[in-house]
Design a protein around this motif. Sequence first.
Motif, PDB file in Angstrom:
ATOM      1  N   PHE A 155       0.811  -1.373   0.001  1.00  0.00           N
ATOM      2  CA  PHE A 155       0.048  -0.163   0.055  1.00  0.00           C
ATOM      3  C   PHE A 155       0.834   1.114   0.027  1.00  0.00           C
ATOM      4  O   PHE A 155       0.727   2.057  -0.717  1.00  0.00           O
ATOM      5  N   VAL A 156       1.944   1.185   0.898  1.00  0.00           N
ATOM      6  CA  VAL A 156       2.858   2.373   0.786  1.00  0.00           C
ATOM      7  C   VAL A 156       3.257   2.568  -0.604  1.00  0.00           C
ATOM      8  O   VAL A 156       3.473   3.626  -1.265  1.00  0.00           O
ATOM      9  N   ALA A 157       3.879   1.508  -1.303  1.00  0.00           N
ATOM     10  CA  ALA A 157       4.519   1.404  -2.627  1.00  0.00           C
ATOM     11  C   ALA A 157       3.378   2.091  -3.655  1.00  0.00           C
ATOM     12  O   ALA A 157       3.594   3.283  -4.657  1.00  0.00           O
ATOM     13  N   LEU A 158       2.385   1.669  -3.634  1.00  0.00           N
ATOM     14  CA  LEU A 158       1.266   2.196  -4.327  1.00  0.00           C
ATOM     15  C   LEU A 158       0.641   3.478  -4.203  1.00  0.00           C
ATOM     16  O   LEU A 158       0.810   4.565  -5.219  1.00  0.00           O
ATOM     17  N   SER A 159       1.045   3.994  -3.074  1.00  0.00           N
ATOM     18  CA  SER A 159       0.555   5.364  -2.790  1.00  0.00           C
ATOM     19  C   SER A 159       1.740   6.531  -3.274  1.00  0.00           C
ATOM     20  O   SER A 159       1.367   7.411  -3.647  1.00  0.00           O
ATOM     21  N   GLU A 160       2.829   5.806  -2.920  1.00  0.00           N
ATOM     22  CA  GLU A 160       4.211   6.677  -3.744  1.00  0.00           C
ATOM     23  C   GLU A 160       3.818   6.698  -5.379  1.00  0.00           C
ATOM     24  O   GLU A 160       4.143   7.643  -5.904  1.00  0.00           O
ATOM     25  N   LYS A 161       3.443   5.617  -5.819  1.00  0.00           N
ATOM     26  CA  LYS A 161       3.465   5.608  -7.167  1.00  0.00           C
ATOM     27  C   LYS A 161       2.297   6.321  -7.853  1.00  0.00           C
ATOM     28  O   LYS A 161       2.777   7.234  -8.926  1.00  0.00           O
ATOM     29  N   VAL A 162       1.270   6.328  -7.386  1.00  0.00           N
ATOM     30  CA  VAL A 162       0.249   7.129  -7.791  1.00  0.00           C
ATOM     31  C   VAL A 162       0.375   8.716  -7.432  1.00  0.00           C
ATOM     32  O   VAL A 162       0.042   9.610  -8.247  1.00  0.00           O
ATOM     33  N   SER A 163       0.736   8.808  -6.109  1.00  0.00           N
ATOM     34  CA  SER A 163       1.133  10.354  -6.153  1.00  0.00           C
ATOM     35  C   SER A 163       2.245  11.195  -6.279  1.00  0.00           C
ATOM     36  O   SER A 163       2.401  12.331  -6.693  1.00  0.00           O
ATOM     37  N   GLY A 164       3.150  10.119  -6.853  1.00  0.00           N
ATOM     38  CA  GLY A 164       4.483  10.973  -7.125  1.00  0.00           C
ATOM     39  C   GLY A 164       5.143  11.362  -5.920  1.00  0.00           C
ATOM     40  O   GLY A 164       6.125  11.874  -5.983  1.00  0.00           O
ATOM     41  N   GLU A 165       4.794  11.316  -4.847  1.00  0.00           N
ATOM     42  CA  GLU A 165       5.526  11.706  -3.552  1.00  0.00           C
ATOM     43  C   GLU A 165       6.212  10.433  -2.651  1.00  0.00           C
ATOM     44  O   GLU A 165       5.846   9.229  -2.915  1.00  0.00           O
ATOM     45  N   GLN A 166       7.088  10.835  -2.071  1.00  0.00           N
ATOM     46  CA  GLN A 166       8.066   9.999  -1.245  1.00  0.00           C
ATOM     47  C   GLN A 166       7.493   9.877   0.239  1.00  0.00           C
ATOM     48  O   GLN A 166       7.307  10.992   0.827  1.00  0.00           O
ATOM     49  N   LEU A 167       6.636   8.779   0.746  1.00  0.00           N
ATOM     50  CA  LEU A 167       5.906   8.685   1.900  1.00  0.00           C
ATOM     51  C   LEU A 167       6.416   8.069   2.738  1.00  0.00           C
ATOM     52  O   LEU A 167       5.502   7.631   3.898  1.00  0.00           O
ATOM     53  N   ASP A 168       7.573   7.429   2.917  1.00  0.00           N
ATOM     54  CA  ASP A 168       8.199   6.691   4.057  1.00  0.00           C
ATOM     55  C   ASP A 168       7.829   7.267   5.372  1.00  0.00           C
ATOM     56  O   ASP A 168       7.376   6.590   6.232  1.00  0.00           O
ATOM     57  N   ALA A 169       8.374   8.400   5.552  1.00  0.00           N
ATOM     58  CA  ALA A 169       8.354   9.430   6.804  1.00  0.00           C
ATOM     59  C   ALA A 169       6.790   9.328   7.068  1.00  0.00           C
ATOM     60  O   ALA A 169       6.641   9.319   8.495  1.00  0.00           O
ATOM     61  N   PHE A 170       5.873   9.824   6.558  1.00  0.00           N
ATOM     62  CA  PHE A 170       4.483   9.994   6.609  1.00  0.00           C
ATOM     63  C   PHE A 170       4.065   8.712   7.033  1.00  0.00           C
ATOM     64  O   PHE A 170       3.338   8.672   8.383  1.00  0.00           O
ATOM     65  N   PHE A 171       4.206   7.475   6.387  1.00  0.00           N
ATOM     66  CA  PHE A 171       3.503   6.459   6.763  1.00  0.00           C
ATOM     67  C   PHE A 171       4.345   5.804   8.274  1.00  0.00           C
ATOM     68  O   PHE A 171       3.629   4.955   9.077  1.00  0.00           O
ATOM     69  N   THR A 172       5.531   5.748   8.298  1.00  0.00           N
ATOM     70  CA  THR A 172       5.975   5.651   9.510  1.00  0.00           C
ATOM     71  C   THR A 172       5.531   6.259  10.825  1.00  0.00           C
ATOM     72  O   THR A 172       5.204   5.790  11.937  1.00  0.00           O
ATOM     73  N   ALA A 173       5.253   7.565  10.606  1.00  0.00           N
ATOM     74  CA  ALA A 173       4.688   8.238  11.635  1.00  0.00           C
ATOM     75  C   ALA A 173       3.108   7.817  12.080  1.00  0.00           C
ATOM     76  O   ALA A 173       3.011   7.744  13.193  1.00  0.00           O
ATOM     77  N   TRP A 174       2.536   7.386  11.094  1.00  0.00           N
ATOM     78  CA  TRP A 174       1.123   7.106  11.537  1.00  0.00           C
ATOM     79  C   TRP A 174       0.998   5.569  11.609  1.00  0.00           C
ATOM     80  O   TRP A 174      -0.125   5.238  12.431  1.00  0.00           O
ATOM     81  N   LEU A 175       1.617   4.888  11.079  1.00  0.00           N
ATOM     82  CA  LEU A 175       1.525   3.356  11.360  1.00  0.00           C
ATOM     83  C   LEU A 175       2.457   2.646  12.059  1.00  0.00           C
ATOM     84  O   LEU A 175       2.112   1.661  12.645  1.00  0.00           O
ATOM     85  N   VAL A 176       3.853   3.092  12.094  1.00  0.00           N
ATOM     86  CA  VAL A 176       4.736   2.378  12.897  1.00  0.00           C
ATOM     87  C   VAL A 176       5.422   2.648  14.220  1.00  0.00           C
ATOM     88  O   VAL A 176       5.522   2.172  15.226  1.00  0.00           O
ATOM     89  N   LYS A 177       5.209   4.171  14.512  1.00  0.00           N
ATOM     90  CA  LYS A 177       5.972   4.575  15.529  1.00  0.00           C
ATOM     91  C   LYS A 177       4.714   4.647  16.631  1.00  0.00           C
ATOM     92  O   LYS A 177       3.527   5.082  16.414  1.00  0.00           O
ATOM     93  N   PRO A 178       5.009   4.253  17.867  1.00  0.00           N
ATOM     94  CA  PRO A 178       4.137   4.167  18.901  1.00  0.00           C
ATOM     95  C   PRO A 178       3.914   5.409  19.805  1.00  0.00           C
ATOM     96  O   PRO A 178       4.069   5.583  20.934  1.00  0.00           O
ATOM     97  N   VAL A 179       3.761   6.528  18.985  1.00  0.00           N
ATOM     98  CA  VAL A 179       3.605   8.022  19.590  1.00  0.00           C
ATOM     99  C   VAL A 179       2.400   8.730  18.679  1.00  0.00           C
ATOM    100  O   VAL A 179       2.085   8.235  17.601  1.00  0.00           O
ATOM    101  N   LYS A 180       1.758   9.641  19.177  1.00  0.00           N
ATOM    102  CA  LYS A 180       0.887  10.450  18.573  1.00  0.00           C
ATOM    103  C   LYS A 180       1.596  11.406  17.298  1.00  0.00           C
ATOM    104  O   LYS A 180       2.288  11.977  17.681  1.00  0.00           O
ATOM    105  N   PRO A 181       1.089  10.983  16.044  1.00  0.00           N
ATOM    106  CA  PRO A 181       1.698  11.982  14.817  1.00  0.00           C
ATOM    107  C   PRO A 181       1.235  13.308  15.053  1.00  0.00           C
ATOM    108  O   PRO A 181       0.265  13.726  15.632  1.00  0.00           O
ATOM    109  N   ALA A 182       2.103  14.043  14.618  1.00  0.00           N
ATOM    110  CA  ALA A 182       2.038  15.526  14.340  1.00  0.00           C
ATOM    111  C   ALA A 182       1.083  15.742  13.196  1.00  0.00           C
ATOM    112  O   ALA A 182       1.196  15.199  12.220  1.00  0.00           O
ATOM    113  N   LEU A 183       0.216  16.822  13.144  1.00  0.00           N
ATOM    114  CA  LEU A 183      -0.423  17.237  12.082  1.00  0.00           C
ATOM    115  C   LEU A 183       0.081  18.043  11.433  1.00  0.00           C
ATOM    116  O   LEU A 183       1.100  18.932  11.923  1.00  0.00           O
TER     117      LEU A 183
END
Length: 491
Positions: free
Chosen positions: A463-491
């Motif tokens: 899903f991360v790879a598809l989101s990057e492909k369709v959007s043309g954006e690099q989204l690793d940091a975004f998905f790490t913040a929302w899906l991987v880190k056990p802390v509240k993401p910043a808006l």
Amino acid sequence: MKRLLALTAVAALTLPFPPAVADAPGGQSPADAPGAPGLADSSGAQSGADAPGAQSAADSPGAQGAGDPYFPAQGNGGYDARHYDLALDYDPGTRVLKGTATISAHSTQTLTRFNLDLVRSLTVASVAVDGTKARFTRQADELVVTPAAAIAKGKAFRVVVAYRGKPTHLVDPDGSKEGWVRTPDGVFNANEPQGAKTWYPGNHHMTDKARYRFAVTVPNGRVAVANGELVSRNTTMGRTTYVWTAKEPMASYLTTVSIGAFKLTDTKVGGLRTIVAVDPAQAAAAKRLVRRHGPVLAYFSGLFGPYPFSVTGAIVDNAPEVGYALETQTRPIYPNNPDDALLAHELAHQWFGNAVTPERWQDIWLNEGFATYAEWLWADKRGATRLSAAFANAYGRPADDAFWKTPPADPGGAKKLFDDAVYSRGAMTLHALRKKVGDKVFFTILRTWVSDHKYGNAATADFVALSEKVSGEQLDAFFTAWLVKPVKPAL
């Protein structure tokens, strides 16, 4: 799964991959299994009947599990199940189930023996492979089958298992009941994540999808409801056999054979055959259920792409003690009449979870986060709760709340599989992604996700790879913040 009715609505993302498992292609139609035979009662340890012939190949057993970190014993290796033909006979009075399971499969390696998942409390009378009696043993919840001759790699083969017993439910790590849950008039049958083994043998990891035929015989006055289309019902000597076929591939946790004093309705909604079974105690409350289906499916079809199955419907039982609903494929099962939010949640799963199924249980947010976000979308559409308010309510938990310590991409084990964070943090991730990439790109991602992986399996990394492909954006940091880190993401 288990939309629990008590719930309110590292630098880079690096997620391990399980061993690849071939998706089950379609087209297999084995000969109809005969009605379940009357098997002699037996109990205790089983060694199985000796099969003739000796193994001529080097020992090459299939793996005893599919390699899922959360449920290591679930599923099996060495073969790909293609079609299940289940002939079942159940009497709610005696609670005895008599079954014959005919499994058409394809070997992915040379097999001198292989496993089927089946609880030990069900007694196996015989096993045959390609018409020849096979040896079998029982090891915990595994049926270990040794065919008379090794099965060559790449070969189609058929297994027939005759069994009987008094099936009952399992207690999940989260404390809920699943599998063959008895009710006063029959069975509430919901199987996520490991309940299918309580009533039929199979390769019960979600990466091994298959097609199904169910022939279920029950006493008159009871109705047997399964997935897919009702093909026939025939009554003889006070018993009725209901035959159902599920045309599209299905993970075994999404199967159901639910039994009760149901009233069946069979209508068309938006061009789709819609079969609904309702317990008499819920009849008045569920009166509008069929009419409520149509608008939800039409709205989601516009957002996510065409409804992915040939039939739809619902099972509304009277089992409030179960405490959850389940998105059983084509026909969600509810413990009582669902409200609009629950109806939307389970119908959204037909796209997210059923058509596209995770590769591992830790990726369950791909089911529950998506269905929860669809629930928010539907509430916004009908004017009940604004989407922005649903997001704000979920995000409003304090940063030190334990909720934020559960990362959706790996909630931390089977006991936490259905934590609220998996649902709500997953839904928030999607809304944050939508705000980041814009509506057009976001809904293109969702539609492409379904069309690219329909009837198969996919992982968070996909899903991360598809989101990057369709959007043309690099989204690793975004998905790490929302899906991987056990802390509240910043808006």
